[in-house]
Design an enzyme around this catalytic site. Structure first.
Site, PDB file in Angstrom:
ATOM      1  N   ILE A  87       0.844  -1.194   0.000  1.00  0.00           N
ATOM      2  CA  ILE A  87       0.000   0.000   0.000  1.00  0.00           C
ATOM      3  C   ILE A  87       0.883   1.249   0.000  1.00  0.00           C
ATOM      4  O   ILE A  87       1.782   1.370   0.823  1.00  0.00           O
ATOM      5  CB  ILE A  87      -0.906   0.023   1.257  1.00  0.00           C
ATOM      6  CG1 ILE A  87      -1.737  -1.259   1.359  1.00  0.00           C
ATOM      7  CG2 ILE A  87      -1.793   1.265   1.263  1.00  0.00           C
ATOM      8  CD1 ILE A  87      -2.411  -1.463   2.698  1.00  0.00           C
ATOM      9  N   CYS A  88       0.578   2.169  -0.897  1.00  0.00           N
ATOM     10  CA  CYS A  88       1.281   3.455  -0.928  1.00  0.00           C
ATOM     11  C   CYS A  88       0.372   4.482  -0.250  1.00  0.00           C
ATOM     12  O   CYS A  88      -0.580   4.969  -0.846  1.00  0.00           O
ATOM     13  CB  CYS A  88       1.559   3.855  -2.376  1.00  0.00           C
ATOM     14  SG  CYS A  88       2.471   5.409  -2.510  1.00  0.00           S
TER      15      CYS A  88
END
Length: 194
Positions: A87-88
């Site tokens: 996840i960014c």
């Protein structure tokens, strides 16, 4: 050293309003540093109706260091790797604050599903599709949600029956399947490992 009292308190907070938020955090094993988060897909998005599992690892420095989170449910989204589930999201990196909790982090991940940031992608292929062919992106994201994030109630009963026939107690089978979002293979792995 992980603040165990704080983590226990956070787990209680999450379980208190699970009906309202739909957000759940459960222990993955006896180790309090290994957790599973569950978030519902936001209404009005291609993820609506899906239930998404997130693997959570708490570093020794938690809550002064951010939890490590990654989707175990496959998701088609510019800020989530379609390969690894990474996840960014800034609060899971340099914008983390000890004032944040597991629940607020999961709420932020859920909000990210509603508001992709294609200019800061985790998955460049998905980001390009989002920017250049939005309708195909929406169709693909819906398809992935239907395929990987929806649990049919009929399928659950069949899975329970299969695992019970293997000799596992029904209550344990149901709770384990629930903890793994209906994923029969992960549930079997957990049941076999004790």
């Amino acid at each position: 050293m992980i603040d165990f009292a704080r983590v226990q308190k956070e787990l209680q907070e999450c379980s208190r309003d699970i009906e309202e938020s739909g957000i759940k955090v459960t222990l993955k094993s006896e180790n309090i540093a290994r957790l599973t988060g569950t978030i519902p897909g936001p209404i009005g998005t291609p993820y609506e109706g899906g239930t998404f599992q997130i693997d959570i690892s708490l570093p020794d420095g938690y809550p002064f260091e951010p939890p490590k989170m990654q989707f175990t449910t496959k998701v088609w989204h510019p800020n989530i790797s379609s390969q690894s589930g990474a996840i960014c999201l800034d609060i899971l990196k340099d914008q983390w604050s000890p004032a944040l909790t597991l629940k607020t982090a999961l709420l932020s991940v859920q909000a990210l599903l509603s508001a992709p940031q294609p200019d800061d992608p985790q998955d460049a292929v998905v980001a390009q599709q989002y920017l250049k062919d939005y309708q195909t992106f929406v169709g693909t994201a819906r398809y992935w949600t239907e395929t990987f994030a929806k649990i049919s109630s009929l399928g659950v009963e069949e899975k329970v029956q299969k695992l019970v026939e293997m000799g596992f107690p029904e209550a344990l089978v149901r709770s384990t399947l629930d903890a793994f979002g209906g994923d029969e293979n992960l549930a079997l792995e957990k049941l076999c490992s004790g």
